[in-house]
Design a protein around this motif. Sequence first.
Motif, PDB file in Angstrom:
ATOM      1  N   ASN A 173     -48.681 -32.517  38.844  1.00  0.00           N
ATOM      2  CA  ASN A 173     -49.298 -31.192  38.801  1.00  0.00           C
ATOM      3  C   ASN A 173     -48.242 -30.087  38.832  1.00  0.00           C
ATOM      4  N   VAL A 174     -47.210 -30.297  39.639  1.00  0.00           N
ATOM      5  CA  VAL A 174     -46.115 -29.319  39.709  1.00  0.00           C
ATOM      6  C   VAL A 174     -45.455 -29.182  38.339  1.00  0.00           C
ATOM      7  N   VAL A 175     -45.143 -30.326  37.724  1.00  0.00           N
ATOM      8  CA  VAL A 175     -44.468 -30.294  36.426  1.00  0.00           C
ATOM      9  C   VAL A 175     -45.400 -29.735  35.347  1.00  0.00           C
ATOM     10  N   SER A 176     -46.685 -30.097  35.388  1.00  0.00           N
ATOM     11  CA  SER A 176     -47.632 -29.593  34.393  1.00  0.00           C
ATOM     12  C   SER A 176     -47.697 -28.070  34.419  1.00  0.00           C
ATOM     13  N   LYS A 177     -47.678 -27.494  35.622  1.00  0.00           N
ATOM     14  CA  LYS A 177     -47.693 -26.030  35.747  1.00  0.00           C
ATOM     15  C   LYS A 177     -46.446 -25.424  35.112  1.00  0.00           C
ATOM     16  N   LYS A 178     -45.294 -26.035  35.386  1.00  0.00           N
ATOM     17  CA  LYS A 178     -44.045 -25.545  34.809  1.00  0.00           C
ATOM     18  C   LYS A 178     -44.072 -25.646  33.275  1.00  0.00           C
ATOM     19  N   LEU A 179     -44.527 -26.784  32.758  1.00  0.00           N
ATOM     20  CA  LEU A 179     -44.557 -26.989  31.316  1.00  0.00           C
ATOM     21  C   LEU A 179     -45.462 -25.965  30.639  1.00  0.00           C
ATOM     22  N   ALA A 180     -46.617 -25.686  31.246  1.00  0.00           N
ATOM     23  CA  ALA A 180     -47.531 -24.697  30.672  1.00  0.00           C
ATOM     24  C   ALA A 180     -46.866 -23.331  30.587  1.00  0.00           C
ATOM     25  N   ASP A 181     -46.142 -22.945  31.632  1.00  0.00           N
ATOM     26  CA  ASP A 181     -45.452 -21.647  31.615  1.00  0.00           C
ATOM     27  C   ASP A 181     -44.348 -21.614  30.570  1.00  0.00           C
ATOM     28  N   TRP A 182     -43.573 -22.701  30.477  1.00  0.00           N
ATOM     29  CA  TRP A 182     -42.493 -22.731  29.503  1.00  0.00           C
ATOM     30  C   TRP A 182     -43.023 -22.708  28.075  1.00  0.00           C
ATOM     31  N   LEU A 183     -44.176 -23.335  27.853  1.00  0.00           N
ATOM     32  CA  LEU A 183     -44.760 -23.333  26.517  1.00  0.00           C
ATOM     33  C   LEU A 183     -45.223 -21.941  26.100  1.00  0.00           C
ATOM     34  N   ARG A 184     -45.849 -21.254  27.019  1.00  0.00           N
ATOM     35  CA  ARG A 184     -46.578 -20.033  26.638  1.00  0.00           C
ATOM     36  C   ARG A 184     -45.818 -18.741  26.884  1.00  0.00           C
ATOM     37  N   TYR A 185     -44.879 -18.757  27.820  1.00  0.00           N
ATOM     38  CA  TYR A 185     -44.317 -17.472  28.250  1.00  0.00           C
ATOM     39  C   TYR A 185     -42.812 -17.380  28.050  1.00  0.00           C
ATOM     40  N   ALA A 186     -42.276 -18.029  27.057  1.00  0.00           N
ATOM     41  CA  ALA A 186     -40.856 -17.870  26.737  1.00  0.00           C
ATOM     42  C   ALA A 186     -40.634 -16.478  26.149  1.00  0.00           C
ATOM     43  N   SER A 187     -39.441 -15.979  26.321  1.00  0.00           N
ATOM     44  CA  SER A 187     -39.108 -14.639  25.846  1.00  0.00           C
ATOM     45  C   SER A 187     -39.251 -14.547  24.329  1.00  0.00           C
ATOM     46  N   ILE A 188     -39.656 -13.367  23.844  1.00  0.00           N
ATOM     47  CA  ILE A 188     -39.733 -13.167  22.395  1.00  0.00           C
ATOM     48  C   ILE A 188     -38.571 -12.291  21.915  1.00  0.00           C
ATOM     49  N   TYR A 232     -30.372 -18.260  21.498  1.00  0.00           N
ATOM     50  CA  TYR A 232     -31.602 -18.542  22.236  1.00  0.00           C
ATOM     51  C   TYR A 232     -31.364 -18.385  23.737  1.00  0.00           C
ATOM     52  N   THR A 233     -32.400 -17.921  24.421  1.00  0.00           N
ATOM     53  CA  THR A 233     -32.341 -17.788  25.877  1.00  0.00           C
ATOM     54  C   THR A 233     -32.647 -19.139  26.515  1.00  0.00           C
ATOM     55  N   GLN A 234     -32.406 -19.232  27.813  1.00  0.00           N
ATOM     56  CA  GLN A 234     -32.659 -20.491  28.518  1.00  0.00           C
ATOM     57  C   GLN A 234     -34.144 -20.857  28.471  1.00  0.00           C
ATOM     58  N   ASP A 235     -35.036 -19.871  28.639  1.00  0.00           N
ATOM     59  CA  ASP A 235     -36.466 -20.210  28.633  1.00  0.00           C
ATOM     60  C   ASP A 235     -36.936 -20.602  27.229  1.00  0.00           C
ATOM     61  N   GLN A 236     -36.264 -20.108  26.195  1.00  0.00           N
ATOM     62  CA  GLN A 236     -36.607 -20.552  24.838  1.00  0.00           C
ATOM     63  C   GLN A 236     -36.182 -22.001  24.601  1.00  0.00           C
ATOM     64  N   TRP A 237     -35.006 -22.367  25.137  1.00  0.00           N
ATOM     65  CA  TRP A 237     -34.600 -23.775  25.055  1.00  0.00           C
ATOM     66  C   TRP A 237     -35.593 -24.652  25.810  1.00  0.00           C
ATOM     67  N   LEU A 238     -36.062 -24.187  26.951  1.00  0.00           N
ATOM     68  CA  LEU A 238     -37.052 -24.958  27.715  1.00  0.00           C
ATOM     69  C   LEU A 238     -38.358 -25.079  26.933  1.00  0.00           C
ATOM     70  N   ASN A 239     -38.719 -24.047  26.201  1.00  0.00           N
ATOM     71  CA  ASN A 239     -39.916 -24.094  25.365  1.00  0.00           C
ATOM     72  C   ASN A 239     -39.809 -25.204  24.326  1.00  0.00           C
ATOM     73  N   VAL A 240     -38.646 -25.269  23.660  1.00  0.00           N
ATOM     74  CA  VAL A 240     -38.428 -26.289  22.630  1.00  0.00           C
ATOM     75  C   VAL A 240     -38.452 -27.689  23.249  1.00  0.00           C
ATOM     76  N   GLN A 241     -37.779 -27.850  24.397  1.00  0.00           N
ATOM     77  CA  GLN A 241     -37.732 -29.160  25.052  1.00  0.00           C
ATOM     78  C   GLN A 241     -39.118 -29.589  25.539  1.00  0.00           C
ATOM     79  N   THR A 242     -39.882 -28.617  26.040  1.00  0.00           N
ATOM     80  CA  THR A 242     -41.230 -28.939  26.513  1.00  0.00           C
ATOM     81  C   THR A 242     -42.090 -29.467  25.381  1.00  0.00           C
ATOM     82  N   PHE A 243     -42.015 -28.816  24.218  1.00  0.00           N
ATOM     83  CA  PHE A 243     -42.799 -29.286  23.083  1.00  0.00           C
ATOM     84  C   PHE A 243     -42.370 -30.687  22.662  1.00  0.00           C
ATOM     85  N   SER A 244     -41.081 -30.988  22.749  1.00  0.00           N
ATOM     86  CA  SER A 244     -40.593 -32.297  22.316  1.00  0.00           C
ATOM     87  C   SER A 244     -41.096 -33.429  23.205  1.00  0.00           C
ATOM     88  N   MET A 245     -41.383 -33.124  24.479  1.00  0.00           N
ATOM     89  CA  MET A 245     -41.855 -34.176  25.385  1.00  0.00           C
ATOM     90  C   MET A 245     -43.342 -34.063  25.691  1.00  0.00           C
TER      91      MET A 245
END
Length: 807
Positions: A173-188, A232-245
């Motif tokens: 649940n902790v990780v799912s919350k983090k993944l949801a944030d990284w997917l949706r709220y990365a910097s534009i 790319y910013t760190q949160d954008q890299w996290l966005n890409v990694q989150t989608f890959s997994m």
Amino acid sequence: MFTAAAESFLRQAREIQEEELRRFGARVSALLQGPEPGPEAVDGLQRLHLTVAATKYPRKLDGKFVELLQIVLCSPKSPEQIQVLCAAILREMSPCNDLILSCDEIQDTKLLSLVSSILLAQGNKGKVAAVGQRVVKVLEKRLPEGQSARFLLPVLANVISLSPESLTEEQTNVVSKKLADWLRYASIQQGMAQPSGGFFSSPRTKQPAPVTEVDGAVATDFFTVLSVAQHYTQDQWLNVQTFSMLRNWLLCYGGKELNTTKPGDKAGMDRSVTSTVSTAPTAGRLLPPRERLREKAFEYCQRLTEQSNRRPLKKDDGDLQKACLIEAVTIMDIICKQDSSYVCRAVSFLKVLHSRICGDASYARALLPIAQFFLNHSKLAAVDSDAIYKHLFTDIPAQLFHNPSLAFEFVQFCKDNSQFFTDSSIFRQSFPNLFKFLAWNSPPLISEFVDLLPFLLDAGTAIEIFHLLLDLPCLTAALDIQLRAAALPASEKSSSDPAGKPARCLEAFRHPVYRSMFQYLLRTESAPEDAPESLVPLRQLLGSLAGSPRVVQCAETVPVLLELFFGVVAEFADGSLINQLVVLLLQRSDQLYEIPSFKDDVYRVLSSQLVMLCRLRPALVVELSTEILEFSGTVSNIQSKEAIFTHMVWAIGEYLSVSYDKRCTVEQITRFFETLEAVLFEITQLRPQASTPSCAPRAISVLMATLTKLAARSQDLIPRVSMFLSKMRTFVQSPAVTSVYCEEDLEEILIRATELMNLLKMPSVAQFVFTPPVASTCFQREVNDSLPLALRMVTQLLEPAPGSVPV
């Protein structure tokens, strides 16, 4: 594969002996223990890594040196390049008994990633669980300045692949919350370039530019893997990694719901009631972490499908669009399986997507996950998806059979969904199209087709598939011609002169005489009623391609599939189908593509399967007497199709008996006898100045045995066969014959003729041996199975050895 220099390095690394490796390790150890390990240490570690990685056999390093590698790895003073090399060497040494590493106290995310990769390589589930616990613990806290979670997501992806049960529900649940944030709220906004530190570097910082779409337009929606930036910013890299997994995460943990609904919780009750009819995104209420991740993932996938409609400025971005679209549709399918409230939203969305991309061949691979989605959910959504399946099975194989990756994925898709397609007429009618994939990509697809073929076979398709298997190499050649014809310039595509005979295969492709044959061979759907009278002219025309490597490879797969074909058909075939197959088997033995090794292999399979069909239905020998007599009475079949001829003659002797079919009459036995007698006479007669046909000794022996069996069942024929057998000694002693056959073969023929002749001297024994009842006793079965032994026993009784004493 490798350059000459790389091959040389690898060879040297593999040839290093243990003692030399130990000395080299000592030199590297001295360099690592110096005040500041520099380029020499890096070079030594690189060479050592190559040495331990270049062979599949485990290399042994000194225990103290392994300990030093771990110390250097964990030292905060060690340069990053040296840490990475130490970790790589330790991974290659795994599983390692001298490991003292632990991830429990590591705070630095880069170091935690390196150490975790070593621990995961040990193959120990306890270590995997420890790594998972530590990574989640680090992720759930706010990371210190300069630390990034992007180094930990690949580790977490490995943990869930190796041991998904190692994480607790609370941790997921902790990780799912983090993944949801990284997917949706990365910097534009784009990231800032790292300052070079040079003399002319400006102290002023520019305002970050917004990210763009693949077509260069400024992005107006949230960031995704298809968003473009120079940095790319760190949160954008996290966005890409989150989608890959994301796919693996949802498969492992997305379907497990927290039991957070309390008694009397109306919101929870309402959600369960409306889960199958909701068609809008959930808003204004707090969702459990897994549900929230599904929602954000679904929105993310929707945005990706919209982004895939943009025209990319770079080719690589176009390839990325297609790959992301496939992944997005697959993830949407998983989400809908876990929560049916998303089905209605996805169905309408994917229908539009399919209509947009179905005409673009470059998006063909994306059609597979779309079809998979509708297979899984069209019933729940009450939509008709036959048009999607029809397009997939009709157009794609016909146009893109030459695409190897698509071919594999397409056949894998059919295999995975074979149960769904069992009742689908579209799937069953499209099997000629599916065989195009096999014809063009034979070696890599043979194992998949071995699994798929049984689902294509039934009483209605068996005959057509039998023809298709025998014509598979010919289909490969026709596909080759089709591709080459399509590549011709327009000026050369004019139709051929209908009055003249085409000189080349390409000319024949559009020639009126051959066009219908090509069209039938390249058909997209089953059409047994449209079969031309004969494809022999086309097979002869395509003979020039018989030596093509692709055609030869395809031909090598046919015997395997033929054996499987008959094995499957034997489970459901009735008498009528078996009779049809036997007739076709005899007819098609004359109509095969001219590849010598191919014909020999096919004859070998068909001959053994002919026996199996006769065993399944012995009455076919009587029912198909006309066709069998025509085949077995043709002397040329002995030379060209010896295996099939021999097995057919054996089946006549075995099953032409009133014991197997009450309709068997003396007249029929006599007719078969006279036909086979004429054949044996033709191949054994000694005419002046005539060449003796070279027939396999086995064929002569089987003909003699079959004539003896028939004579035992109609004893008026015994004198004729006895006289014939008595002349075999003259035959085997003739100079013309001894020049053709070896001594062992001639001796075997003479021995068999003598044994059969002796057996006929006791007609009642011959009848018992050669005509056992169908429900035979154990003794009779044993006698029949060891006929040569029985013949030798009778010979010994009638012709005692010199000096023996009669009993």
